[in-house]
Design a protein around this motif. Structure first.
Motif, PDB file in Angstrom:
ATOM      1  N   GLU A 148      -9.573   0.664 -17.763  1.00  0.00           N
ATOM      2  CA  GLU A 148      -9.840   0.663 -16.333  1.00  0.00           C
ATOM      3  C   GLU A 148      -9.788   2.102 -15.830  1.00  0.00           C
ATOM      4  OE1 GLU A 148      -7.535  -2.077 -13.961  1.00  0.00           O
ATOM      5  OE2 GLU A 148      -7.164  -3.292 -15.744  1.00  0.00           O
ATOM      6  N   ILE A 149     -10.543   2.372 -14.762  1.00  0.00           N
ATOM      7  CA  ILE A 149     -10.501   3.696 -14.145  1.00  0.00           C
ATOM      8  C   ILE A 149      -9.988   3.538 -12.722  1.00  0.00           C
ATOM      9  CG2 ILE A 149     -11.834   5.693 -13.381  1.00  0.00           C
ATOM     10  CD1 ILE A 149     -13.634   5.244 -15.808  1.00  0.00           C
ATOM     11  N   MET A 150      -8.918   4.252 -12.443  1.00  0.00           N
ATOM     12  CA  MET A 150      -8.285   4.232 -11.130  1.00  0.00           C
ATOM     13  C   MET A 150      -8.634   5.538 -10.410  1.00  0.00           C
ATOM     14  SD  MET A 150      -4.187   3.977 -10.321  1.00  0.00           S
ATOM     15  CE  MET A 150      -4.021   2.662 -11.482  1.00  0.00           C
ATOM     16  N   LYS A 151      -8.791   5.435  -9.117  1.00  0.00           N
ATOM     17  CA  LYS A 151      -9.117   6.598  -8.295  1.00  0.00           C
ATOM     18  C   LYS A 151      -8.002   6.761  -7.267  1.00  0.00           C
ATOM     19  CE  LYS A 151     -12.738   7.787  -4.990  1.00  0.00           C
ATOM     20  NZ  LYS A 151     -14.007   7.344  -4.427  1.00  0.00           N
ATOM     21  N   LEU A 152      -7.334   7.922  -7.280  1.00  0.00           N
ATOM     22  CA  LEU A 152      -6.222   8.165  -6.371  1.00  0.00           C
ATOM     23  C   LEU A 152      -6.379   9.511  -5.681  1.00  0.00           C
ATOM     24  CD1 LEU A 152      -3.183   7.084  -8.587  1.00  0.00           C
ATOM     25  CD2 LEU A 152      -4.234   5.794  -6.727  1.00  0.00           C
ATOM     26  N   GLY A 153      -5.986   9.567  -4.425  1.00  0.00           N
ATOM     27  CA  GLY A 153      -5.980  10.823  -3.688  1.00  0.00           C
ATOM     28  C   GLY A 153      -4.979  11.795  -4.290  1.00  0.00           C
ATOM     29  N   GLY A 154      -5.197  13.066  -4.064  1.00  0.00           N
ATOM     30  CA  GLY A 154      -4.389  14.114  -4.669  1.00  0.00           C
ATOM     31  C   GLY A 154      -2.937  14.131  -4.268  1.00  0.00           C
ATOM     32  N   THR A 155      -2.584  13.467  -3.166  1.00  0.00           N
ATOM     33  CA  THR A 155      -1.183  13.411  -2.754  1.00  0.00           C
ATOM     34  C   THR A 155      -0.679  11.968  -2.696  1.00  0.00           C
ATOM     35  OG1 THR A 155      -1.831  13.461  -0.421  1.00  0.00           O
ATOM     36  CG2 THR A 155      -1.300  15.583  -1.459  1.00  0.00           C
ATOM     37  N   ASP A 156      -1.412  11.041  -3.283  1.00  0.00           N
ATOM     38  CA  ASP A 156      -1.014   9.633  -3.320  1.00  0.00           C
ATOM     39  C   ASP A 156       0.283   9.502  -4.116  1.00  0.00           C
ATOM     40  OD1 ASP A 156      -0.811   6.836  -4.239  1.00  0.00           O
ATOM     41  OD2 ASP A 156      -2.852   6.611  -3.454  1.00  0.00           O
ATOM     42  N   GLU A 157       1.249   8.785  -3.571  1.00  0.00           N
ATOM     43  CA  GLU A 157       2.553   8.658  -4.242  1.00  0.00           C
ATOM     44  C   GLU A 157       2.466   7.939  -5.591  1.00  0.00           C
ATOM     45  OE1 GLU A 157       4.363   4.676  -2.109  1.00  0.00           O
ATOM     46  OE2 GLU A 157       4.652   6.601  -1.114  1.00  0.00           O
ATOM     47  N   LEU A 192       0.235   8.639  -7.821  1.00  0.00           N
ATOM     48  CA  LEU A 192      -0.302   9.599  -8.784  1.00  0.00           C
ATOM     49  C   LEU A 192       0.780  10.168  -9.707  1.00  0.00           C
ATOM     50  CD1 LEU A 192      -2.725  11.362  -9.739  1.00  0.00           C
ATOM     51  CD2 LEU A 192      -2.083  12.983  -7.954  1.00  0.00           C
ATOM     52  N   TYR A 193       1.889  10.555  -9.126  1.00  0.00           N
ATOM     53  CA  TYR A 193       2.912  11.276  -9.885  1.00  0.00           C
ATOM     54  C   TYR A 193       3.524  10.463 -11.020  1.00  0.00           C
ATOM     55  CZ  TYR A 193       2.054  14.411  -6.065  1.00  0.00           C
ATOM     56  OH  TYR A 193       1.428  15.224  -5.163  1.00  0.00           O
ATOM     57  N   PRO A 194       3.875   9.183 -10.819  1.00  0.00           N
ATOM     58  CA  PRO A 194       4.401   8.432 -11.966  1.00  0.00           C
ATOM     59  C   PRO A 194       3.381   8.269 -13.100  1.00  0.00           C
ATOM     60  CG  PRO A 194       4.903   7.288  -9.918  1.00  0.00           C
ATOM     61  CD  PRO A 194       3.979   8.420  -9.579  1.00  0.00           C
ATOM     62  N   LEU A 195       2.098   8.252 -12.764  1.00  0.00           N
ATOM     63  CA  LEU A 195       1.060   8.086 -13.789  1.00  0.00           C
ATOM     64  C   LEU A 195       0.801   9.359 -14.587  1.00  0.00           C
ATOM     65  CD1 LEU A 195      -1.500   5.953 -11.767  1.00  0.00           C
ATOM     66  CD2 LEU A 195      -0.229   5.209 -13.777  1.00  0.00           C
ATOM     67  N   VAL A 196       0.631  10.478 -13.889  1.00  0.00           N
ATOM     68  CA  VAL A 196       0.236  11.705 -14.591  1.00  0.00           C
ATOM     69  C   VAL A 196       1.360  12.713 -14.753  1.00  0.00           C
ATOM     70  CG1 VAL A 196      -2.168  11.445 -13.884  1.00  0.00           C
ATOM     71  CG2 VAL A 196      -0.656  12.925 -12.558  1.00  0.00           C
ATOM     72  N   ARG A 236      -3.171  21.250 -11.003  1.00  0.00           N
ATOM     73  CA  ARG A 236      -2.899  21.374  -9.578  1.00  0.00           C
ATOM     74  C   ARG A 236      -3.471  20.177  -8.835  1.00  0.00           C
ATOM     75  NH1 ARG A 236      -5.468  26.989  -8.313  1.00  0.00           N
ATOM     76  NH2 ARG A 236      -6.455  26.677 -10.291  1.00  0.00           N
ATOM     77  N   THR A 237      -2.914  19.956  -7.663  1.00  0.00           N
ATOM     78  CA  THR A 237      -3.448  18.916  -6.798  1.00  0.00           C
ATOM     79  C   THR A 237      -3.130  19.256  -5.355  1.00  0.00           C
ATOM     80  OG1 THR A 237      -3.685  16.532  -6.497  1.00  0.00           O
ATOM     81  CG2 THR A 237      -1.436  17.358  -6.821  1.00  0.00           C
ATOM     82  N   ALA A 238      -3.866  18.636  -4.450  1.00  0.00           N
ATOM     83  CA  ALA A 238      -3.676  18.803  -3.009  1.00  0.00           C
ATOM     84  C   ALA A 238      -4.464  17.677  -2.330  1.00  0.00           C
ATOM     85  CB  ALA A 238      -4.195  20.175  -2.559  1.00  0.00           C
ATOM     86  N   GLU A 239      -4.494  17.694  -1.033  1.00  0.00           N
ATOM     87  CA  GLU A 239      -5.194  16.645  -0.287  1.00  0.00           C
ATOM     88  C   GLU A 239      -6.692  16.620  -0.555  1.00  0.00           C
ATOM     89  OE1 GLU A 239      -4.226  16.720   3.852  1.00  0.00           O
ATOM     90  OE2 GLU A 239      -2.094  16.374   3.459  1.00  0.00           O
ATOM     91  N   ASN A 240      -7.269  17.749  -0.947  1.00  0.00           N
ATOM     92  CA  ASN A 240      -8.715  17.800  -1.189  1.00  0.00           C
ATOM     93  C   ASN A 240      -9.089  17.413  -2.625  1.00  0.00           C
ATOM     94  OD1 ASN A 240      -7.463  20.295  -1.937  1.00  0.00           O
ATOM     95  ND2 ASN A 240      -9.469  21.245  -2.074  1.00  0.00           N
ATOM     96  N   TYR A 241      -8.156  16.847  -3.369  1.00  0.00           N
ATOM     97  CA  TYR A 241      -8.410  16.373  -4.729  1.00  0.00           C
ATOM     98  C   TYR A 241      -8.461  14.849  -4.754  1.00  0.00           C
ATOM     99  CZ  TYR A 241      -7.352  20.876  -6.992  1.00  0.00           C
ATOM    100  OH  TYR A 241      -7.369  22.178  -7.418  1.00  0.00           O
ATOM    101  N   VAL A 242      -9.282  14.331  -5.672  1.00  0.00           N
ATOM    102  CA  VAL A 242      -9.273  12.919  -6.027  1.00  0.00           C
ATOM    103  C   VAL A 242      -9.097  12.885  -7.536  1.00  0.00           C
ATOM    104  CG1 VAL A 242     -10.596  10.783  -6.105  1.00  0.00           C
ATOM    105  CG2 VAL A 242     -10.787  12.272  -4.110  1.00  0.00           C
ATOM    106  N   TRP A 243      -8.157  12.075  -8.003  1.00  0.00           N
ATOM    107  CA  TRP A 243      -7.884  11.972  -9.434  1.00  0.00           C
ATOM    108  C   TRP A 243      -8.486  10.691  -9.971  1.00  0.00           C
ATOM    109  CZ3 TRP A 243      -4.146  14.884 -12.545  1.00  0.00           C
ATOM    110  CH2 TRP A 243      -3.716  16.053 -11.921  1.00  0.00           C
ATOM    111  N   TYR A 244      -9.234  10.826 -11.057  1.00  0.00           N
ATOM    112  CA  TYR A 244      -9.791   9.684 -11.777  1.00  0.00           C
ATOM    113  C   TYR A 244      -8.945   9.533 -13.035  1.00  0.00           C
ATOM    114  CZ  TYR A 244     -13.735   9.743  -8.615  1.00  0.00           C
ATOM    115  OH  TYR A 244     -14.519   9.675  -7.488  1.00  0.00           O
ATOM    116  N   ILE A 245      -8.324   8.367 -13.178  1.00  0.00           N
ATOM    117  CA  ILE A 245      -7.365   8.136 -14.253  1.00  0.00           C
ATOM    118  C   ILE A 245      -7.824   6.936 -15.072  1.00  0.00           C
ATOM    119  CG2 ILE A 245      -4.953   7.656 -14.798  1.00  0.00           C
ATOM    120  CD1 ILE A 245      -4.386   8.794 -11.882  1.00  0.00           C
ATOM    121  N   ALA A 246      -8.016   7.150 -16.360  1.00  0.00           N
ATOM    122  CA  ALA A 246      -8.428   6.074 -17.265  1.00  0.00           C
ATOM    123  C   ALA A 246      -7.202   5.560 -18.008  1.00  0.00           C
ATOM    124  CB  ALA A 246      -9.458   6.589 -18.273  1.00  0.00           C
ATOM    125  N   GLY A 247      -7.116   4.227 -18.115  1.00  0.00           N
ATOM    126  CA  GLY A 247      -5.980   3.668 -18.826  1.00  0.00           C
ATOM    127  C   GLY A 247      -6.203   2.236 -19.246  1.00  0.00           C
TER     128      GLY A 247
END
Length: 133
Positions: A3-12, A14-18, A37-48
């Motif tokens: 699955e691919i999850m999409k999370l904002g750069g400051t989404d809480e 995000l940190y436990p996953l990556v 690095r991450t910030a509000e202008n980032y979107v993280w795509y996470i495959a798992g």
């Protein structure tokens, strides 16, 4: 199934996953010891699969383009990398430039997805693609 999850750069979430990965010396070594690095202008795509992270691609929104930089793919899986890049391409608006700073060994996968070489360095290649749907 992956699955691919999409999370904002400051989404809480995000940190436990990556977090365990971005602090892992082996992951950092694969990224040539550059920090993630991450910030509000980032979107993280996470495959798992089943809660196990197989890779991630942070996408930074800049003024005129989106930029992929400092990504991680477990065991350098081309299938995981391509799945993440395809999801990003699907999400990015028409006629938007997708730029990427790519590890040399990943250039063929990016080329398969219609990225072209813009500039070459010793360890990296800057590539770009005008996203058209």
């Amino acid at each position: 199934m992956m699955e691919i999850m999409k999370l904002g750069g400051t989404d809480e979430r995000l940190y436990p996953l990556v977090g365990p990965l971005v602090m892992n010396p082996k992951v950092l070594k694969q990224n040539n010891n550059f920090p993630f690095r991450t910030a509000e202008n980032y979107v993280w795509y996470i495959a798992g699969t089943d809660g196990h992270v197989q890779g991630f691609v942070p996408l930074e929104k800049k003024k005129n383009e989106y930029v992929v930089n400092n990504y991680y793919i477990e065991n350098k899986s081309v299938c995981v990398l391509k799945a993440l890049l395809e999801k990003i391409s699907d999400d990015v608006k028409d006629d938007t430039t997708l730029a990427a700073v790519v590890l040399l060994e990943d250039v063929p996968a990016f080329k398969e997805l219609e990225f072209s070489v813009e500039k070459e360095w010793t360890r990296y290649v800057r590539m770009k693609k005008i996203n058209k749907k």
